[in-house]
Motif scaffolding. Structure first.
Motif, short mmCIF file in Angstrom:
data_model
loop_
_atom_site.label_atom_id
_atom_site.label_comp_id
_atom_site.label_asym_id
_atom_site.label_seq_id
_atom_site.Cartn_x
_atom_site.Cartn_y
_atom_site.Cartn_z
N GLU A 216 2.77 28.38 20.95
CA GLU A 216 1.61 27.64 20.52
C GLU A 216 1.85 26.01 20.91
OE1 GLU A 216 -1.13 28.22 19.73
OE2 GLU A 216 -1.17 30.37 19.57
N SER A 217 0.98 25.50 21.76
CA SER A 217 1.18 24.14 21.90
C SER A 217 1.47 23.17 20.89
CB SER A 217 0.01 23.73 22.90
OG SER A 217 0.01 24.54 24.14
N GLY A 218 0.49 23.12 19.91
CA GLY A 218 0.58 22.27 18.83
C GLY A 218 2.05 22.42 18.10
N MET A 219 2.57 23.56 17.88
CA MET A 219 3.69 23.80 17.18
C MET A 219 4.82 23.27 18.25
SD MET A 219 5.72 26.95 15.33
CE MET A 219 7.22 26.81 14.74
N ILE A 220 4.89 23.61 19.33
CA ILE A 220 5.93 23.19 20.32
C ILE A 220 5.87 21.66 20.61
CG2 ILE A 220 6.59 23.08 22.78
CD1 ILE A 220 5.20 25.99 22.84
N VAL A 221 4.69 21.10 20.20
CA VAL A 221 4.75 19.48 20.45
C VAL A 221 5.31 18.81 19.38
CG1 VAL A 221 3.06 17.38 20.79
CG2 VAL A 221 2.89 19.50 22.19
N GLU A 222 4.98 19.28 18.42
CA GLU A 222 5.63 18.90 16.95
C GLU A 222 6.89 19.04 17.04
OE1 GLU A 222 3.10 20.59 13.93
OE2 GLU A 222 1.67 19.08 14.14
N TYR A 223 7.54 20.18 17.23
CA TYR A 223 8.85 20.40 17.14
C TYR A 223 9.96 19.64 18.34
CZ TYR A 223 13.06 23.36 16.62
OH TYR A 223 14.43 23.50 16.31
N ILE A 224 9.13 19.33 19.30
CA ILE A 224 10.09 18.64 20.36
C ILE A 224 10.00 17.02 19.56
CG2 ILE A 224 9.82 17.67 22.66
CD1 ILE A 224 8.86 20.30 23.59
N CYS A 225 8.84 16.86 19.22
CA CYS A 225 8.68 15.34 18.85
C CYS A 225 9.68 15.06 17.59
CB CYS A 225 7.24 15.06 18.24
SG CYS A 225 6.01 14.55 19.75
N ASP A 226 9.90 16.16 16.64
CA ASP A 226 10.76 16.28 15.38
C ASP A 226 12.04 15.83 15.89
OD1 ASP A 226 8.51 16.29 13.88
OD2 ASP A 226 8.68 18.36 13.48
#
Length: 259
Positions: free
Chosen positions: A81-91
């Motif tokens: 899931e794009s949104g979760m991937i983006v948030e995980y990488i940013c975190d």
């Protein structure tokens, strides 16, 4: 922030998919990664090999091997899931600069004290997949139904008429309303834009990149939606975006941002 020297990130990239924006994010944050490419079949579906990575067999998917998965019994974390991937990488990889300041000065922790930039950021992190992509996919489906493969020529007018009705009564009105809204949002963006949250690109703009770049390749936006077209042009000038495009050309031989 995670130590990149102790972490291995693998992106499972599928042509003509949302995985392009994950590649951009990794390039934007200078995260070392490996990319494994997959091609769509004649049916335009992802190959079954992707189901070996994640049960749904879709892209984007990443796997992360880091200090927290370093013991002998641990497997890499698989994230879809794009949104979760983006948030995980940013975190974990210094993505703070891609997230606007949450609170207005003196309003820290207060309900209603959030900045406009941050509220927009949170909204578009969800809007990209929740509101925009479904109508673009509907558009793609109706166009496919209009000329279905394997149907005798004398029967083709039937699905064409049905698809045309769905398109004219449901898909097109919703797409127009959505694009009108986005055009106005860019008009009122903090600092004059050109991005949805203001003058600097955010993780939410990266989320919005795939649907709008893909839409612009199918039906150029500049005639009716000049600000949306300007948003796409601003994205394409970003160094991280350009590096991601070159990376795909390097590993796949071509780059094509389309639905």
């Amino acid at each position: 922030m995670a130590s990149t020297s102790e972490t291995k990130v693998t992106l499972y990239w599928l042509e003509k998919s949302r995985s392009q924006r994950i590649l951009w994010l990794l390039e934007e944050l200078h995260v070392p990664y490996e990319v494994k490419t997959f091609q769509r079949g004649k049916d335009m579906l992802a190959p079954p090999e992707l189901r070996e990575i994640h049960p749904l067999g879709k892209s984007p998917v990443i796997s992360v091997q880091g200090p927290g998965t370093s013991d002998s019994n641990s497997k890499p974390i698989v994230i879809a899931e794009s949104g979760m991937i983006v948030e995980y990488i940013c975190d974990h990889f210094g993505g703070e600069r891609l997230i606007p300041t949450r609170y207005k000065p003196g309003q820290e922790g207060k309900v209603g004290g959030e900045s406009e930039e941050w509220l927009r950021y949170r909204y578009y992190m969800h809007f990209a997949e929740g509101s925009l992509m479904p109508f673009l996919v509907f558009k793609l489906v109706t166009e496919t139904i209009k000329n279905p493969p394997g149907v005798p020529f004398f029967l083709k007018p039937i699905p064409r008429v049905v698809a045309g009705q769905v398109e004219s009564q449901f898909v097109e009105p919703n797409l127009q309303r959505t694009f009108d809204f986005l055009e106005d949002q860019l008009k009122t963006a903090p600092g004059g834009g050109p991005f949805f949250c203001g003058t600097k690109v955010t993780a939410a703009d990266i989320m919005m990149s795939f649907p709008l770049v893909a839409a612009d390749t199918r039906v150029p936006l500049k005639e009716k939606y000049p600000r949306l077209a300007g948003f796409v042009q601003a994205l394409e000038k970003e160094e991280g975006y350009q590096r991601a495009v070159e990376k795909i050309r390097e590993v796949d031989g071509k780059f094509e941002a389309s639905l």
